[in-house]
Scaffold this motif. Structure first.
Motif, PDB file in Angstrom:
ATOM      1  N   ASP A 407       1.739-129.611 -14.294  1.00  0.00           N
ATOM      2  CA  ASP A 407       1.574-129.742 -15.736  1.00  0.00           C
ATOM      3  C   ASP A 407       0.084-129.674 -16.061  1.00  0.00           C
ATOM      4  N   ILE A 408      -0.248-128.870 -17.065  1.00  0.00           N
ATOM      5  CA  ILE A 408      -1.653-128.649 -17.383  1.00  0.00           C
ATOM      6  C   ILE A 408      -2.344-129.920 -17.859  1.00  0.00           C
ATOM      7  N   VAL A 409      -1.649-130.746 -18.619  1.00  0.00           N
ATOM      8  CA  VAL A 409      -2.273-131.933 -19.186  1.00  0.00           C
ATOM      9  C   VAL A 409      -2.363-133.059 -18.169  1.00  0.00           C
ATOM     10  N   SER A 410      -1.228-133.403 -17.558  1.00  0.00           N
ATOM     11  CA  SER A 410      -1.202-134.561 -16.664  1.00  0.00           C
ATOM     12  C   SER A 410      -1.579-134.224 -15.230  1.00  0.00           C
ATOM     13  N   LYS A 411      -1.514-132.937 -14.866  1.00  0.00           N
ATOM     14  CA  LYS A 411      -1.794-132.459 -13.506  1.00  0.00           C
ATOM     15  C   LYS A 411      -0.758-132.933 -12.483  1.00  0.00           C
ATOM     16  N   GLN A 412       0.337-133.467 -12.963  1.00  0.00           N
ATOM     17  CA  GLN A 412       1.403-133.871 -12.059  1.00  0.00           C
ATOM     18  C   GLN A 412       2.159-132.640 -11.555  1.00  0.00           C
ATOM     19  N   ILE A 413       2.624-132.708 -10.325  1.00  0.00           N
ATOM     20  CA  ILE A 413       3.445-131.631  -9.771  1.00  0.00           C
ATOM     21  C   ILE A 413       4.847-131.773 -10.344  1.00  0.00           C
ATOM     22  N   MET A 414       5.275-130.782 -11.112  1.00  0.00           N
ATOM     23  CA  MET A 414       6.559-130.844 -11.787  1.00  0.00           C
ATOM     24  C   MET A 414       7.704-130.311 -10.933  1.00  0.00           C
ATOM     25  N   GLN A 415       7.391-129.432  -9.990  1.00  0.00           N
ATOM     26  CA  GLN A 415       8.418-128.934  -9.073  1.00  0.00           C
ATOM     27  C   GLN A 415       7.736-128.290  -7.875  1.00  0.00           C
ATOM     28  N   ARG A 416       8.394-128.406  -6.759  1.00  0.00           N
ATOM     29  CA  ARG A 416       7.947-127.730  -5.543  1.00  0.00           C
ATOM     30  C   ARG A 416       9.134-126.926  -5.022  1.00  0.00           C
ATOM     31  N   LEU A 417       8.976-125.600  -4.995  1.00  0.00           N
ATOM     32  CA  LEU A 417      10.040-124.723  -4.524  1.00  0.00           C
ATOM     33  C   LEU A 417       9.849-124.424  -3.040  1.00  0.00           C
ATOM     34  N   GLU A 418      10.917-124.528  -2.302  1.00  0.00           N
ATOM     35  CA  GLU A 418      10.912-124.212  -0.876  1.00  0.00           C
ATOM     36  C   GLU A 418      11.861-123.041  -0.645  1.00  0.00           C
ATOM     37  N   GLY A 419      11.405-122.055   0.095  1.00  0.00           N
ATOM     38  CA  GLY A 419      12.243-120.893   0.364  1.00  0.00           C
ATOM     39  C   GLY A 419      11.572-119.918   1.309  1.00  0.00           C
ATOM     40  N   HIS A 420      10.289-119.660   1.085  1.00  0.00           N
ATOM     41  CA  HIS A 420       9.554-118.772   1.980  1.00  0.00           C
ATOM     42  C   HIS A 420       9.321-119.461   3.321  1.00  0.00           C
ATOM     43  N   SER A 421       9.334-118.669   4.365  1.00  0.00           N
ATOM     44  CA  SER A 421       9.116-119.203   5.718  1.00  0.00           C
ATOM     45  C   SER A 421       7.671-119.058   6.170  1.00  0.00           C
ATOM     46  N   ASP A 422       6.832-118.497   5.320  1.00  0.00           N
ATOM     47  CA  ASP A 422       5.408-118.332   5.646  1.00  0.00           C
ATOM     48  C   ASP A 422       4.612-118.458   4.357  1.00  0.00           C
TER      49      ASP A 422
END
Length: 512
Positions: A407-422
């Motif tokens: 999030d641009i204002v709070s700088k909190q990580i809103m989501q982390r996507l996992e899928g790529h192996s590298d």
């Protein structure tokens, strides 16, 4: 003989014997006499009552109803002409009269007091009041992107990927020297362009979406037509080392390129000729971007410098540098052109206010020590809602194979996507048919399309997890807190709109 003096009508001598019409005319006896003389000449004429003057009725001694005391007159008038009271207060009035209450407001008449008249008016007006606009929906606390397609075909790592301007197509380029075009809606391969003699590091769509330019390690820039699926007959040749980053101006007539030869070139697209050469940096140029109106160019290099250039004159307007001077590998203008986002090889993404030459935000949580990663800005939340804070995010890949949204204002990580192996080398955002999407490419040779879905929706993609898309637990993004930058958290994050004349910069955030 002297004429007899004219005698005044004796009826005018006593006010008590005069008519009520004369009394209403005021104290001017001459004027009243003239009117009276004219009235007596017309038999059967009924004069109209003059307009009520400011004179007090108690001054008259006439037995006419207008001559009674003013207080008594108005009390009796209200009693005769009182309209039906409000349904809300009807029971109260009924109770008052049943107890022998007086009609005088001072003695308990409910509708006679100013306070109760105001309440009565409010009760009547509630039925026709204009409804207030509903409050905006609550600000989302996290994002919900799910994997939609995994596109295979490249033989080596996919260095760059981008949506077309209308988001109907996806272009990906790889170290295998090929350019592939994919259909966004179905994920199928449309065409493969071959022609470069070495790996492709960068690509850019023309603003009209008809052509794609690619920059390669063979030191050339080539153009490809996505309509007739043919290559342009002219090759842009001029750099002395790898072409690492390119970008078009908004009109598409000028192409900006950065190279390992430490220079930034401005190309005339029609003539395939160099317009201007900027001696930009003392190390390889790794990042190039152009502001939304084409007036500014941003460049960054492995020397750690970020420079802002005037497109017309070629003059360097600003040089941005951190104290520890980490190598900078990518730079992106915010959609409103007020900030630049810079990726550096110290695991940080910094948002600069380049006018003031200071960092306003620092985003952390990803891994970036070796590769030249790139990302961009995006929007989230209800499209037509008004929020107190701009709903924008920054997105980037990571060398651990994940994709992070801040999030641009709070700088909190809103989501982390996992899928790529590298390592995820490039991430780009877009929207098609009302659906927000993210496309990513990585060193695992794949291109992956992610789509934002409603958390309450069912049946989106039951097989997503089998292909590697893993929903992020809520606790994961809540417990990850980026490090604060030196300037704190007070910077305005108005990064998703064309500049406006609003006094508060945050007001023009969601106009992109």
């Amino acid at each position: 003989m002297d004429p007899q003096p004219r005698r005044r009508d004796p009826r005018a001598q006593s006010p008590t014997e005069s008519s009520s019409d004369e009394l209403a005319a005021g104290s001017d006896h001459d004027e009243a006499e003239r009117r009276r003389a004219s009235w007596t000449m017309q038999k059967g004429f009924t004069p109209l009552r003059p307009k009520k003057s400011g004179r007090l009725y108690s001054e008259s001694e006439s037995p006419d109803e207008l001559a009674v005391d003013a207080d008594e007159y108005w009390r009796s008038s209200r009693k005769r002409n009182r309209r039906s009271p409000s349904p809300v207060n009807r029971a109260i009035i009924r109770d008052d009269h049943s107890q022998g209450g007086s009609d005088d407001p001072a003695e308990g008449d409910v509708t006679g007091s100013d306070e109760n008249q105001a309440v009565d008016a409010d009760n009547w007006s509630d039925g026709s009041a204009t409804p207030l606009a509903p409050p905006p929906p609550p600000k989302p606390e996290h994002l919900n992107y799910k994997e939609k397609f995994v596109m295979h075909g490249h033989l080596r790592g996919v260095s760059v990927v981008q949506f077309s301007p209308d988001c109907t197509m996806i272009a990906s380029a790889s170290a295998d020297a090929s350019l592939r075009i994919w259909d966004t809606a179905s994920g199928r391969l449309i065409h493969i362009f071959d022609g470069h003699l070495a790996g492709i590091s960068t690509l850019a769509w023309t603003p009209n979406g008809d052509w794609i330019a690619t920059g390669s390690d063979d030191k050339t820039i080539r153009f490809w037509n996505v309509n007739n699926l043919k290559a342009h007959d002219k090759v842009f040749d001029g750099h002395k080392n790898f072409v690492y980053q390119i970008a078009f101006t908004p009109k598409g007539n000028i192409l900006i390129s950065g190279s390992y030869d430490e220079a930034v070139f401005m190309w005339d697209v029609r003539r395939a000729q160099i317009i201007r050469t900027l001696p930009a940096h003392s190390d390889p140029v790794a990042g190039i971007d152009v502001v939304y109106d084409g007036t500014l160019i941003a460049s960054c290099a492995l020397d750690g410098l970020i420079r802002i250039w005037d497109t017309h004159s070629g003059q360097c307007l600003r040089t941005l540098v951190m104290e520890d001077n980490p190598p900078a590998t990518c730079v992106k203008f915010s959609p409103n052109g007020k900030y630049v986002l810079a990726w550096t090889l110290d695991g940080c993404i910094r948002m600069w206010n380049y006018v003031e030459s200071r960092v306003v935000k620092t985003f952390q949580g990803h891994v970036n020590n070796t590769f030249s990663l790139s990302g961009c800005f995006g929007a989230y939340g209800a499209r037509h809602a008004t929020y107190d804070e701009p709903l924008c995010f920054a997105v980037s890949g990571s060398e651990d194979g994940s994709i992070l949204f801040w999030d641009i204002v709070s700088k909190q990580i809103m989501q982390r996507l996992e899928g790529h192996s590298d390592a995820v080398l490039c991430v780009h955002t877009g929207e098609l048919n009302g659906k927000r999407m993210v496309v990513s490419s990585g060193a695992d040779k794949t291109v992956r399309l992610w789509e934002e879905v409603d958390e309450n929706a069912t049946g989106f993609d039951d097989n997503a997890s089998s292909r590697g898309a893993t929903p992020t637990p809520e606790s994961h993004w809540q417990n990850t807190t980026p490090t604060l930058d030196s300037d704190g958290d007070n910077a305005m994050a108005d990064v998703s709109a064309v500049p406006s004349t609003a006094a508060n910069p945050a007001e023009d955030v969601m106009m992109a």
